[in-house]
Write a protein that holds these residues in place. Sequence first.
Motif, mmCIF file in Angstrom:
data_model
loop_
_atom_site.group_PDB
_atom_site.id
_atom_site.type_symbol
_atom_site.label_atom_id
_atom_site.label_comp_id
_atom_site.label_asym_id
_atom_site.label_seq_id
_atom_site.Cartn_x
_atom_site.Cartn_y
_atom_site.Cartn_z
ATOM 1 N N THR A 46 6.931 -1.849 -1.990
ATOM 2 C CA THR A 46 8.028 -1.730 -1.603
ATOM 3 C C THR A 46 9.029 -0.774 -2.503
ATOM 4 O O THR A 46 9.937 0.100 -1.922
ATOM 5 C CB THR A 46 8.621 -2.880 -0.930
ATOM 6 O OG1 THR A 46 8.025 -3.495 0.125
ATOM 7 C CG2 THR A 46 10.344 -2.466 -0.219
ATOM 8 N N ILE A 47 9.004 -1.512 -3.677
ATOM 9 C CA ILE A 47 9.952 -1.080 -4.706
ATOM 10 C C ILE A 47 9.624 0.366 -5.306
ATOM 11 O O ILE A 47 10.564 1.334 -5.458
ATOM 12 C CB ILE A 47 10.257 -2.010 -5.776
ATOM 13 C CG1 ILE A 47 10.748 -3.292 -5.083
ATOM 14 C CG2 ILE A 47 11.112 -1.505 -6.918
ATOM 15 C CD1 ILE A 47 12.316 -3.084 -4.487
ATOM 16 N N TYR A 48 8.439 0.525 -5.729
ATOM 17 C CA TYR A 48 8.004 1.824 -6.649
ATOM 18 C C TYR A 48 8.119 3.009 -5.682
ATOM 19 O O TYR A 48 8.562 4.027 -6.421
ATOM 20 C CB TYR A 48 6.621 1.694 -7.231
ATOM 21 C CG TYR A 48 6.818 0.591 -8.378
ATOM 22 C CD1 TYR A 48 7.346 0.946 -9.618
ATOM 23 C CD2 TYR A 48 5.881 -0.698 -8.189
ATOM 24 C CE1 TYR A 48 7.375 0.094 -10.508
ATOM 25 C CE2 TYR A 48 6.157 -1.514 -9.277
ATOM 26 C CZ TYR A 48 6.720 -1.259 -10.572
ATOM 27 O OH TYR A 48 6.622 -2.076 -11.603
ATOM 28 N N PRO A 49 7.760 3.113 -4.557
ATOM 29 C CA PRO A 49 8.057 4.310 -3.960
ATOM 30 C C PRO A 49 9.479 4.740 -3.663
ATOM 31 O O PRO A 49 9.770 5.839 -4.003
ATOM 32 C CB PRO A 49 7.383 4.031 -2.311
ATOM 33 C CG PRO A 49 6.319 3.104 -2.473
ATOM 34 C CD PRO A 49 7.002 2.147 -3.677
ATOM 35 N N ARG A 50 10.298 3.747 -3.539
ATOM 36 C CA ARG A 50 11.768 4.188 -3.374
ATOM 37 C C ARG A 50 12.340 4.568 -4.942
ATOM 38 O O ARG A 50 13.190 5.487 -4.922
ATOM 39 C CB ARG A 50 12.458 2.616 -2.890
ATOM 40 C CG ARG A 50 12.316 2.589 -1.547
ATOM 41 C CD ARG A 50 12.855 1.135 -1.149
ATOM 42 N NE ARG A 50 12.894 1.194 0.373
ATOM 43 C CZ ARG A 50 12.017 0.878 1.163
ATOM 44 N NH1 ARG A 50 10.677 0.791 0.749
ATOM 45 N NH2 ARG A 50 12.042 1.011 2.290
ATOM 46 N N LEU A 51 11.783 3.832 -5.785
ATOM 47 C CA LEU A 51 12.242 4.301 -7.182
ATOM 48 C C LEU A 51 11.820 5.852 -7.520
ATOM 49 O O LEU A 51 12.492 6.480 -8.209
ATOM 50 C CB LEU A 51 11.591 3.530 -8.311
ATOM 51 C CG LEU A 51 12.345 1.984 -8.262
ATOM 52 C CD1 LEU A 51 11.502 1.113 -9.465
ATOM 53 C CD2 LEU A 51 13.799 1.922 -8.637
#
Length: 202
Positions: A46-51
């Motif tokens: 969830t987090i790394y693609p948004r970063l």
Amino acid sequence: MSPVFSHGDLRLYLLNLLDEGPRHGYDIMQALSDRTGGTYTPSAGTIYPRLAKLEEEGLVTKSVDGRKTVYAITEAGHAEVQARAGELEGIEAGLADSVRLIADEVRGSVREAMRSLRADLAAARSQERESATAQGVSDDPRTASREQLHRADAAINEFRVRLRTDLRGHVARGGELAATMVDELTADLDRIARDVTRVLRG
């Protein structure tokens, strides 16, 4: 169960976290968990693609520090956080409401399970008294007690399986399991155990 973050809010909240200082990925996930009281612990997926998306937009940079990748906000990212300060206040308020709702839902499920267990134990005690009355005093009380022990074991095991299935299913569906809820569950179970011990000791 309602999501903690509405569409698009997580993106701005990530920028806000990085505006406080550079962080590596795990630190960001831990910060989100801490600030939601453990009701929201996002996955790396969830987090790394948004970063990565924020980096593409020029709002975030990343650098390697040993084995960790550290993310930092850019001037453009800082400017967006400043420009959307009002939205962030709304997100914070909505986040607090969502966390309370999730905690209430989980606590409600636990209380219902506790009530069911208490009802099972009360029914077992009632049936034990009825059985003793029907069988008369000539029956061996130790034999009757062993039979009731088996019934109590069955009720406890059924409760354990049902609650464990509910909890595992909740987590498997992406639900969050708050530490406060587990603490309350533990306290309720301790309370029930004390009640049973008090009854047994007369």
